[in-house]
Motif scaffolding. Structure first.
Motif, PDB file in Angstrom:
ATOM      1  N   ALA A  62       7.615  -6.743   6.511  1.00 13.77           N
ATOM      2  CA  ALA A  62       7.068  -6.038   7.675  1.00 13.77           C
ATOM      3  C   ALA A  62       8.158  -5.809   8.711  1.00 13.77           C
ATOM      4  O   ALA A  62       8.204  -4.751   9.366  1.00 13.77           O
ATOM      5  CB  ALA A  62       5.917  -6.841   8.268  1.00 13.77           C
ATOM      6  N   ARG A  63       9.055  -6.789   8.853  1.00 10.52           N
ATOM      7  CA  ARG A  63      10.144  -6.675   9.834  1.00 10.52           C
ATOM      8  C   ARG A  63      11.086  -5.533   9.493  1.00 10.52           C
ATOM      9  O   ARG A  63      11.621  -4.868  10.391  1.00 10.52           O
ATOM     10  CB  ARG A  63      10.905  -8.007   9.906  1.00 10.52           C
ATOM     11  N   ILE A  64      11.326  -5.300   8.185  1.00  8.94           N
ATOM     12  CA  ILE A  64      12.229  -4.216   7.781  1.00  8.94           C
ATOM     13  C   ILE A  64      11.452  -2.947   7.438  1.00  8.94           C
ATOM     14  O   ILE A  64      12.022  -1.977   6.942  1.00  8.94           O
ATOM     15  CB  ILE A  64      13.136  -4.643   6.601  1.00  8.94           C
ATOM     16  N   ASN A  65      10.132  -2.985   7.672  1.00 10.94           N
ATOM     17  CA  ASN A  65       9.287  -1.789   7.604  1.00 10.94           C
ATOM     18  C   ASN A  65       9.257  -1.153   6.212  1.00 10.94           C
ATOM     19  O   ASN A  65       9.447   0.056   6.053  1.00 10.94           O
ATOM     20  CB  ASN A  65       9.743  -0.751   8.639  1.00 10.94           C
ATOM     21  N   ILE A  66       8.999  -1.976   5.205  1.00  6.80           N
ATOM     22  CA  ILE A  66       8.898  -1.461   3.841  1.00  6.80           C
ATOM     23  C   ILE A  66       7.970  -2.382   3.050  1.00  6.80           C
ATOM     24  O   ILE A  66       7.799  -3.553   3.400  1.00  6.80           O
ATOM     25  CB  ILE A  66      10.293  -1.363   3.182  1.00  6.80           C
ATOM     26  N   GLY A  67       7.351  -1.852   2.006  1.00  7.15           N
ATOM     27  CA  GLY A  67       6.375  -2.619   1.254  1.00  7.15           C
ATOM     28  C   GLY A  67       6.962  -3.314   0.038  1.00  7.15           C
ATOM     29  O   GLY A  67       8.117  -3.110  -0.332  1.00  7.15           O
ATOM     30  N   GLY A 122      15.708  -2.287   5.035  1.00  7.32           N
ATOM     31  CA  GLY A 122      14.724  -1.260   4.699  1.00  7.32           C
ATOM     32  C   GLY A 122      15.355   0.069   4.328  1.00  7.32           C
ATOM     33  O   GLY A 122      14.856   0.783   3.453  1.00  7.32           O
ATOM     34  N   GLY A 169      14.627   1.543   0.434  1.00  6.60           N
ATOM     35  CA  GLY A 169      13.704   2.659   0.374  1.00  6.60           C
ATOM     36  C   GLY A 169      14.045   3.697  -0.665  1.00  6.60           C
ATOM     37  O   GLY A 169      13.214   4.525  -1.023  1.00  6.60           O
TER      38      GLY A 169
END
Length: 266
Positions: free
Chosen positions: A23-28, A97, A101
């Motif tokens: 969540a901190r690096i904004n990726i699943g 992230g 990605g």
């Protein structure tokens, strides 16, 4: 590209940690249920690679291999050319992230890219450094670098690793990052590293694997330090000097791979 996280059912706090990290690096990410040595004691009865003749693998180490195999099976069947595997005690760079990605930064000939640092000395190629963007570079790894907490591998390599471990057990990091075992593979190191085990960064999540492994080494006497004879020590130091000269001549250099800053920076 799938981002797979190995997590034991009995370790919900580690899953919570990884959920917060991603969540901190904004990726699943996708959770892969780890193989628990407590539930599969028969795994220890399978043959082990000769590299473990002195100290056989512990039950947890064997279970760890099969947990990674579960990830390899997913990557081998996926449409994406690469997949990433993480253990559940990793801490990420604030820029992670951006690289996780997509795979456009991965060298075309890469079979494996080590994303992690174990903060131990290794050897990388000094030339043919490939820019990965966001301040990262990808360089050929020329010596063993312990740890299998974070790495990226190709779909074909996942298939090859599955085949190589179908009938025999071996420590995961020996299979992937020992230059002798992975001689047929093109292995890269991300510099600086994208992630590291929490035990090296914040010391909140002790390594479950290390606890059992150290106990086994203590029981076998391998943890007991014995002072080597002077002639042996002199020979060993001379060997190190020779290897350093050889590495220098082959445009290689020793390095302790740093970890990129955890907090995001502009």
């Amino acid at each position: 590209m799938k981002r797979l996280v190995i997590n034991l059912d009995r370790s919900p706090e580690r899953l919570a940690h990884m959920t917060a990290e991603f969540a901190r690096i904004n990726i699943g990410f996708q959770r892969v249920a780890g193989i628990d040595s407590k539930q599969y004691p028969d795994l220890a009865l399978q043959p082990q690679h000769a590299i473990h003749a002195i100290r056989p693998l512990s039950g947890s180490e064997i279970a760890c291999l099969h947990s990674h195999r579960a990830c390899w099976a997913i990557i081998a069947q996926d449409d994406a050319p690469y997949g990433a595997v993480f253990e559940d005690d990793m801490v990420f760079s604030g820029k992670a992230g951006a690289l996780l990605g997509n795979t456009s930064w991965v060298p075309a000939d890469a079979d494996v890219v080590k994303l992690e640092t174990f903060f131990s000395r290794t050897v990388i190629q000094r030339r043919r450094r490939s820019a990965a963007g966001n301040g990262f570079s990808v360089v050929r790894l020329r010596k063993g670098h312990p740890g299998a907490g974070g790495y990226l591998l190709s779909r074909q390599t996942a298939r090859d690793f599955l085949e190589a471990t179908a009938q025999i057990n071996i420590a995961v990091d020996d299979l992937i990052f020992d230059p002798i075992m992975s001689a047929s593979k093109t292995v890269y190191q991300l510099v600086p590293a994208l992630c590291a085990q929490d035990q090296f960064v914040a010391d909140r999540l002790p390594s479950l694997l290390d606890q059992e492994r150290d106990a086994a080494r203590t029981a076998s006497g391998l943890m007991t330090r014995r002072r080597k004879p002077t002639t042996v020590r002199i020979t060993r130091e001379a060997g190190r000097t020779i290897r350093w000269i050889a590495d220098f001549c082959r445009f290689r250099r020793q390095i302790v791979v740093p970890l990129d800053p955890i907090e995001a920076t502009d």
